[in-house]
Motif scaffolding. Sequence first.
Motif, PDB file in Angstrom:
ATOM      1  N   PRO A  54       0.816  -1.220   0.000  1.00  0.00           N
ATOM      2  CA  PRO A  54       0.000   0.000   0.000  1.00  0.00           C
ATOM      3  C   PRO A  54       0.849   1.268   0.000  1.00  0.00           C
ATOM      4  O   PRO A  54       0.525   2.238  -0.687  1.00  0.00           O
ATOM      5  N   GLU A  55       1.963   1.253   0.740  1.00  0.00           N
ATOM      6  CA  GLU A  55       2.838   2.419   0.768  1.00  0.00           C
ATOM      7  C   GLU A  55       3.471   2.666  -0.599  1.00  0.00           C
ATOM      8  O   GLU A  55       3.578   3.819  -1.057  1.00  0.00           O
ATOM      9  N   ILE A  89       3.617   5.813  -5.748  1.00  0.00           N
ATOM     10  CA  ILE A  89       3.588   5.871  -7.213  1.00  0.00           C
ATOM     11  C   ILE A  89       2.393   6.672  -7.711  1.00  0.00           C
ATOM     12  O   ILE A  89       2.511   7.528  -8.592  1.00  0.00           O
ATOM     13  N   LEU A  90       1.221   6.401  -7.139  1.00  0.00           N
ATOM     14  CA  LEU A  90       0.002   7.036  -7.640  1.00  0.00           C
ATOM     15  C   LEU A  90      -0.112   8.500  -7.249  1.00  0.00           C
ATOM     16  O   LEU A  90      -0.525   9.346  -8.056  1.00  0.00           O
ATOM     17  N   TRP A  91       0.230   8.790  -5.985  1.00  0.00           N
ATOM     18  CA  TRP A  91       0.005  10.150  -5.478  1.00  0.00           C
ATOM     19  C   TRP A  91       1.274  10.827  -4.976  1.00  0.00           C
ATOM     20  O   TRP A  91       1.210  11.948  -4.472  1.00  0.00           O
ATOM     21  N   ARG A  95      -0.756   8.172   2.168  1.00  0.00           N
ATOM     22  CA  ARG A  95      -2.082   7.788   1.689  1.00  0.00           C
ATOM     23  C   ARG A  95      -2.189   6.263   1.533  1.00  0.00           C
ATOM     24  O   ARG A  95      -2.987   5.760   0.759  1.00  0.00           O
ATOM     25  N   ALA A  96      -1.365   5.543   2.305  1.00  0.00           N
ATOM     26  CA  ALA A  96      -1.344   4.080   2.223  1.00  0.00           C
ATOM     27  C   ALA A  96      -2.696   3.468   2.564  1.00  0.00           C
ATOM     28  O   ALA A  96      -3.110   2.477   1.966  1.00  0.00           O
TER      29      ALA A  96
END
Length: 317
Positions: A227-228, A233-235, A240-241
């Motif tokens: 999640p981390e 990568i996304l944000w 925001r994990a």
Amino acid sequence: MQAYLEFEKTVSDLQGKARELRDMQSADASLNVADEINKLEAKAGQTLDELYKKLDAWQKTQVARHPDRPHFKDFREALIDDFQPLAGDRGFADDHAIQCGLGRFEGQSVAVIGHEKGHDTQSRLHHNFGMARPEGYRKAIRLMEMADRFGLPVITLIDTAGAYPGIGAEERGQAEAIARSTEACLNLTTPMISMVIGEGGSGGAIAIASANRVLMLEHAIYSVISPEGAASILWRDSTRAREAATSMKITAQDLLALGIIDEIVPEPSGGAHRHRKETFAAARTKLKANLIELSKKSPDALKRERREKFLAIGRNL
């Protein structure tokens, strides 16, 4: 001392108060606070039950990573008799993150492969926190080929954040080793059962989890990236994990609905780290039932159904 997770603070506070009263009672026998202690412990147990009935994806991630959660060594000692470890890839070195060997499960000879994270600082460093290098996957391939030659079922226990991404590992062919290990899984003509017992991270997990049956502990996670990592990568924001964990559908319940895994192994309320014996018993029951079912199939059917299972993932979503 029990290690509490962030979302378990209410439980920690209640049990802390109960301990304080118990210490006071021990220091002064004239104090009668047994009723208060029982009420606090009952409230703590009820609160814990309520929490674990509605864990979100990020909370399950925390449970899957709990420092006291049983690892490969614990499951192997509880489930496998007469275990004989095998070491080395016959090419470079012995990787300590992936453990391999032969043993007996319910009286039947089996090959056993799994990730070992370690339980303290020294053992975690020794096992590289469960992140295997190429020689670990080549060792797994060696054992799978041996199992295929002698007709032994293969049981794998998955618990890794992912394959080790170091320069040395990449220089020695990490991607190629993962691909060939996955190929070895798919080419087996004997039954193969994989169980995600903690984290199932990316290619580091699938390399020894391309099995006829994929099981997951109730509070384990299984994902293409952490999640981390996904949040970064996304944000470009690893904080925001929690949001990433929810969006990625990494829980056993999500993955069962998507057809990625086949069964969920139940954990008692409070997680496997609080109830090891009950978790091992549930794992034994699931493994035994699946092994009996798969043992009735022909070698060609086992190989064909395994390949079809993974080719079908995502087609009907």
